[in-house]
Design an enzyme around this catalytic site. Structure first.
Site, PDB file in Angstrom:
ATOM      1  N   GLU A  70       0.840  -1.218   0.000  1.00 46.49           N
ATOM      2  CA  GLU A  70       0.000   0.000   0.000  1.00 46.49           C
ATOM      3  C   GLU A  70       0.868   1.258   0.000  1.00 46.49           C
ATOM      4  OE1 GLU A  70      -1.260   2.877   3.182  1.00 46.49           O
ATOM      5  OE2 GLU A  70      -1.959   0.879   3.789  1.00 46.49           O
ATOM      6  N   HIS A  71       1.893   1.261   0.851  1.00 46.52           N
ATOM      7  CA  HIS A  71       2.792   2.419   0.915  1.00 46.52           C
ATOM      8  C   HIS A  71       3.477   2.667  -0.428  1.00 46.52           C
ATOM      9  CE1 HIS A  71       3.619   3.818   5.230  1.00 46.52           C
ATOM     10  NE2 HIS A  71       2.546   3.057   5.310  1.00 46.52           N
TER      11      HIS A  71
END
Length: 432
Positions: A70-71
């Site tokens: 996600e990051h």
């Protein structure tokens, strides 16, 4: 595009499943200037063991990889996507849960441009070994921050007791050691398996023309090529009631002790989405009746100074698991835990479970629900995270209205079992 009108709450939902499998839902809201969009994949921190796309054998990836992915999605070869959203007048974010990863934006103008940006950046991964190594330090600091949060540590202490083998007990961000193992190749492996449109949904709520919005989404997706995707095969450790850790103690940086009781769901839940939603609602009402702030049980515990305003309870139901937890700060941790277990284990005959109290709590729940429909963020987050088949957030009026005392008793019978209970005590470090 299908149109469904919910007359009781004055909402109209437009849905369509695109040729590539992406499920799209649009909810126009008159009188709102803001539009909020959530792009979600059915992939979270517990999905550590699976068969990758095109492979026949299961693989196990490092803890925390869904959150790490996600990051990394926001960083592209030509810059940071956050900056692009900012230039287009939008606020963007993302989050990872046990079973989902969501990317979002909200804006009052340039909605079409921002929606295109959302779809495009999530569907165009870019990972290199250099950028992955750089991210490890950033996420390592986040992990350390949560390690210092007593409430976070307490929550995962409860999960460790209820699910000692299942990855549910592992911090969503993983550990510093586990994320050190992550490579760019690992990220592509997970991305290619779980970020296929057929495993994702897009929800847009707020100011919009649904016909024009759906046309934009169709055109965007039609311009991209996706290989056919077979059903994803996930693997989880098998657990029984015998694996549950009945009692545990941890020492944290707290000023007062805490006591918590957890209940792990052992029986299979209904497969019908509407019945699943009814089951979750009935469980929530049951615990409000038994130990909510208007109950005699709560008032007695409060007067005896077993609990204070920190006391609370929660019922969680998600893909493949459900559990409840109850507790808070207390100077009498053993006494509070024993009282909670007594209340729960004698719930079947509790004088708190009356038609009158159920009716009052249903009205309060209905009021809270109707008020929450004024929040675009609440609508999008609840709609996207709940997996109830054809049943949705917008069926809650009928669901709440349908709950009877026999449904409450049904939750007691299938859920509240002594062998499913755990007790967790938290003491200040200086008491160790």
């Amino acid at each position: 595009m299908e149109k469904k009108v919910y007359e009781l709450i004055n909402e109209t939902l437009y849905t369509e499943t695109l040729p590539n499998g992406l499920k799209v839902a649009l909810l126009p809201k008159e009188g709102f200037h803001k539009t909020y969009s959530l792009f979600t994949t059915d992939y979270g921190s517990i999905d550590e063991e699976f068969k990758p796309l095109g492979q026949d054998e299961f693989v196990k990836v490092p803890d925390g990889i869904a959150h790490f992915l996600e990051h990394k999605m926001f960083e592209k070869e030509d810059g940071d996507v956050f900056q692009l959203f900012g230039k287009q007048g939008a606020s963007a974010n993302a989050f990872t849960s046990f079973t989902k990863t969501s990317y979002l934006f909200s804006s009052t103008d340039q909605v079409e441009k921002n929606l295109t940006t959302l779809l495009d950046f999530v569907q165009a991964p870019y990972f290199t070994e250099d950028t992955v190594e750089k991210e490890k330090g950033i996420i390592g600091q986040e992990i350390q921050m949560y390690d210092d949060d007593p409430n976070w540590r307490t929550f995962f202490g409860l999960l460790q007791a209820m699910y000692p083998k299942h990855p549910l007990h592992i911090d969503i961000a993983g550990t510093i050691d586990s994320i050190a193992e992550i490579t760019a190749e690992d990220l592509y492996l997970c991305y290619n398996t779980f970020y296929h449109p057929s495993n994702m949904n897009l929800f847009v709520v707020g100011k919009m023309d649904p016909e024009a919005m759906m046309a934009l989404i169709r055109e965007n997706q039609a311009s991209k090529e996706f290989t056919a995707m077979p059903p994803i095969e996930r693997k989880f450790p098998e657990e029984t009631a015998a694996d549950i850790v009945k009692e545990s103690t941890i020492y944290l940086d707290v000023t007062r002790p805490k006591a918590y009781v957890g209940i792990k769901g052992l029986e299979a839940l209904p497969t019908d989405g509407y019945e699943l939603l009814r089951n979750r609602t009935a469980a929530s009402l049951l615990f409000q009746m038994l130990i909510g702030t208007t109950s005699d049980n709560y008032l007695a515990m409060y007067n005896e100074e077993l609990v204070d305003d920190s006391f609370g309870f929660e019922f969680n139901m998600d893909r493949g698991f459900y559990f409840a937890d109850f507790g808070g700060d207390t100077d009498q941790p053993v006494e509070l835990a024993e009282r909670l277990k007594e209340i729960l284990l004698t719930a079947k005959d509790s004088p708190e479970l009356t038609e009158e109290r159920l009716s009052l709590l249903k009205k309060r729940m209905m009021g809270n629900y109707l008020q929450s429909l004024n929040s675009l963020e609440y609508i999008a987050n609840q709609f996207s995270k709940d997996s109830f088949g054809e049943a949705t957030l917008f069926d809650m009026v009928d669901v709440i209205d349908s709950i009877m005392l026999e449904d409450i008793q049904g939750v007691i019978n299938h859920f509240i079992k002594e062998e499913a209970m755990v007790t967790l005590y938290v003491y200040p470090k200086n008491k160790e």
